[in-house]
Design an enzyme around this catalytic site. Structure first.
Site, PDB file in Angstrom:
ATOM      1  CE  LYS A   1      44.489  34.647  44.166  1.00 22.54           C
ATOM      2  NZ  LYS A   1      44.649  35.008  42.736  1.00 22.54           N
TER       3      LYS A   1
ATOM      4  CE1 TYR B   1      40.143  32.450  41.182  1.00 27.62           C
ATOM      5  CE2 TYR B   1      41.415  30.508  41.818  1.00 27.62           C
ATOM      6  CZ  TYR B   1      41.168  31.875  41.912  1.00 27.62           C
ATOM      7  OH  TYR B   1      41.943  32.655  42.734  1.00 27.62           O
TER       8      TYR B   1
ATOM      9  CG  PHE C   1      44.213  32.796  33.100  1.00 29.76           C
ATOM     10  CD1 PHE C   1      43.560  32.560  34.300  1.00 29.76           C
ATOM     11  CD2 PHE C   1      43.660  33.721  32.223  1.00 29.76           C
ATOM     12  CE1 PHE C   1      42.380  33.213  34.622  1.00 29.76           C
ATOM     13  CE2 PHE C   1      42.478  34.381  32.533  1.00 29.76           C
ATOM     14  CZ  PHE C   1      41.830  34.123  33.735  1.00 29.76           C
TER      15      PHE C   1
ATOM     16  NE  ARG D   1      37.205  42.563  43.195  1.00 32.61           N
ATOM     17  CZ  ARG D   1      37.612  41.652  42.308  1.00 32.61           C
ATOM     18  NH1 ARG D   1      37.970  40.429  42.702  1.00 32.61           N
ATOM     19  NH2 ARG D   1      37.691  41.941  41.033  1.00 32.61           N
TER      20      ARG D   1
ATOM     21  CB  THR E   1      43.368  41.252  38.162  1.00 33.76           C
ATOM     22  OG1 THR E   1      41.992  41.342  38.547  1.00 33.76           O
ATOM     23  CG2 THR E   1      43.753  39.795  37.962  1.00 33.76           C
TER      24      THR E   1
ATOM     25  NE  ARG F   1      45.199  40.646  43.625  1.00 33.06           N
ATOM     26  CZ  ARG F   1      44.035  40.362  43.060  1.00 33.06           C
ATOM     27  NH1 ARG F   1      43.401  41.278  42.351  1.00 33.06           N
ATOM     28  NH2 ARG F   1      43.491  39.169  43.213  1.00 33.06           N
TER      29      ARG F   1
ATOM     30  CG  ASN G   1      46.707  38.067  41.841  1.00 33.21           C
ATOM     31  OD1 ASN G   1      46.519  37.039  42.501  1.00 33.21           O
ATOM     32  ND2 ASN G   1      45.869  38.482  40.917  1.00 33.21           N
TER      33      ASN G   1
ATOM     34  CG  HIS H   1      39.651  35.034  45.585  1.00 34.38           C
ATOM     35  ND1 HIS H   1      39.273  35.159  44.266  1.00 34.38           N
ATOM     36  CD2 HIS H   1      38.500  34.924  46.306  1.00 34.38           C
ATOM     37  CE1 HIS H   1      37.950  35.095  44.196  1.00 34.38           C
ATOM     38  NE2 HIS H   1      37.449  34.954  45.418  1.00 34.38           N
TER      39      HIS H   1
ATOM     40  CD  GLU I   1      34.288  33.816  45.642  1.00 29.45           C
ATOM     41  OE1 GLU I   1      34.500  33.935  44.432  1.00 29.45           O
ATOM     42  OE2 GLU I   1      34.634  34.698  46.475  1.00 29.45           O
TER      43      GLU I   1
HETATM   44  P1  IDP Z   1      40.637  38.766  40.525  1.00 26.17           P
HETATM   45  O1  IDP Z   1      41.429  37.780  41.362  1.00 26.17           O
HETATM   46  O2  IDP Z   1      41.214  40.158  40.630  1.00 26.17           O
HETATM   47  O3  IDP Z   1      39.152  38.713  40.792  1.00 26.17           O
HETATM   48  P2  IDP Z   1      40.081  37.377  38.028  1.00 26.17           P
HETATM   49  O4  IDP Z   1      39.961  38.041  36.701  1.00 26.17           O
HETATM   50  O5  IDP Z   1      38.827  36.872  38.654  1.00 26.17           O
HETATM   51  O6  IDP Z   1      40.865  38.367  38.998  1.00 26.17           O
HETATM   52  O7  IDP Z   1      41.096  36.165  37.845  1.00 26.17           O
HETATM   53  C1  IDP Z   1      41.275  35.224  38.879  1.00 26.17           C
HETATM   54  C2  IDP Z   1      42.749  34.959  39.049  1.00 26.17           C
HETATM   55  O8  IDP Z   1      43.261  34.309  37.881  1.00 26.17           O
HETATM   56  C3  IDP Z   1      43.617  36.204  39.208  1.00 26.17           C
HETATM   57  O9  IDP Z   1      43.659  36.686  40.532  1.00 26.17           O
HETATM   58  C4  IDP Z   1      44.961  35.701  38.742  1.00 26.17           C
HETATM   59  O10 IDP Z   1      45.611  34.971  39.784  1.00 26.17           O
HETATM   60  C5  IDP Z   1      44.575  34.740  37.655  1.00 26.17           C
HETATM   61  N1  IDP Z   1      44.610  35.402  36.338  1.00 26.17           N
HETATM   62  C6  IDP Z   1      43.701  36.241  35.822  1.00 26.17           C
HETATM   63  N2  IDP Z   1      44.056  36.660  34.598  1.00 26.17           N
HETATM   64  C7  IDP Z   1      45.230  36.056  34.338  1.00 26.17           C
HETATM   65  C8  IDP Z   1      46.116  36.093  33.213  1.00 26.17           C
HETATM   66  O11 IDP Z   1      45.892  36.772  32.208  1.00 26.17           O
HETATM   67  N3  IDP Z   1      47.251  35.350  33.338  1.00 26.17           N
HETATM   68  C9  IDP Z   1      47.536  34.591  34.425  1.00 26.17           C
HETATM   69  N4  IDP Z   1      46.723  34.534  35.499  1.00 26.17           N
HETATM   70  C10 IDP Z   1      45.577  35.246  35.461  1.00 26.17           C
HETATM   71 MG    MG Z   2      37.739  37.253  40.351  1.00 29.26          MG
END
Ligand code: IDP
Ligand code: MG
Length: 153
Positions: free
Chosen positions: A12, A52, A60, A88, A94, A105, A115, A118, A129
């Site tokens: 990212k 997304y 968010f 993963r 996350t 991470r 983080n 992706h 994707e």
């Molecule tokens: P992932 O990237 O581990 O699959 P997801 O739940 O799919 O996590 O969320 C996508 C992205 O959205 C996360 O990697 C993070 O950058 C962002 N994100 C997820 N939850 C939050 C939150 O509660 N606050 C801010 N950003 C979030």
């Molecule tokens: Mg995800």
């Protein structure tokens, strides 16, 4: 032989700006995964919303779209046995505060909104994707000399 899969991995904008592209690639290469496509690009807002889409309506979401389109990313396709789940695991949770040591991470990030990477969460997401980020194809097939040392086949 188990099923050879492909997954989508993206460094990212925070990872690019922190000069961690090489660190991420090195971890996956050292694991024995095969890089079969890679490009640097800046994601358009419409594409970000598509990528997304599952998070649309969440608090968010707007910040996430703004962030992911804020600078260049590095989009990649990796191949290997059970690669979706394996990537993963290598990425970690996350929330980087909960991500285990040894994960990308867990080792390198401190905040959920930044983080670093992706990774596709299922083979279905990976398929979607990869098609979204590499509509032109450009995914390579080649053998790694180490494959016979990595797999029992
Ligand atoms: P992932 O990237 O581990 O699959 P997801 O739940 O799919 O996590 O969320 C996508 C992205 O959205 C996360 O990697 C993070 O950058 C962002 N994100 C997820 N939850 C939050 C939150 O509660 N606050 C801010 N950003 C979030
Ligand atoms: Mg995800």
């Amino acid at each position: 032989m188990s099923v050879r899969e492909r997954t989508f991995l993206m460094v990212k904008p925070d990872g690019v700006k922190r000069q961690l592209i090489g660190n991420v690639v090195t971890r996956l290469e050292a694991k024995g995964l095969k890089l079969v496509a890679m490009k640097m690009m800046q994601i358009a807002p419409e594409m970000a919303e598509q990528h997304y889409g599952e998070h649309k309506g969440k608090p968010f979401f707007n910040g996430l779209i703004e962030f992911i389109t804020s600078g260049p990313v590095v989009a990649m396709v990796w191949e290997g046995d059970n690669v979706v789940e394996m990537v993963r695991t290598l990425i970690g949770a996350t929330d980087p505060r909960k991500a285990g040591p040894g994960t990308i991470r867990g080792d390198l990030a401190v905040f959920t909104g930044k983080n670093l990477v992706h990774g596709s969460d299922s083979t279905e997401s990976a398929h979607r994707e990869i098609n979204l980020f590499f509509p032109e194809g450009g995914i390579y097939e080649y053998m790694l000399p180490v494959e016979s040392s990595l797999y029992d086949e």
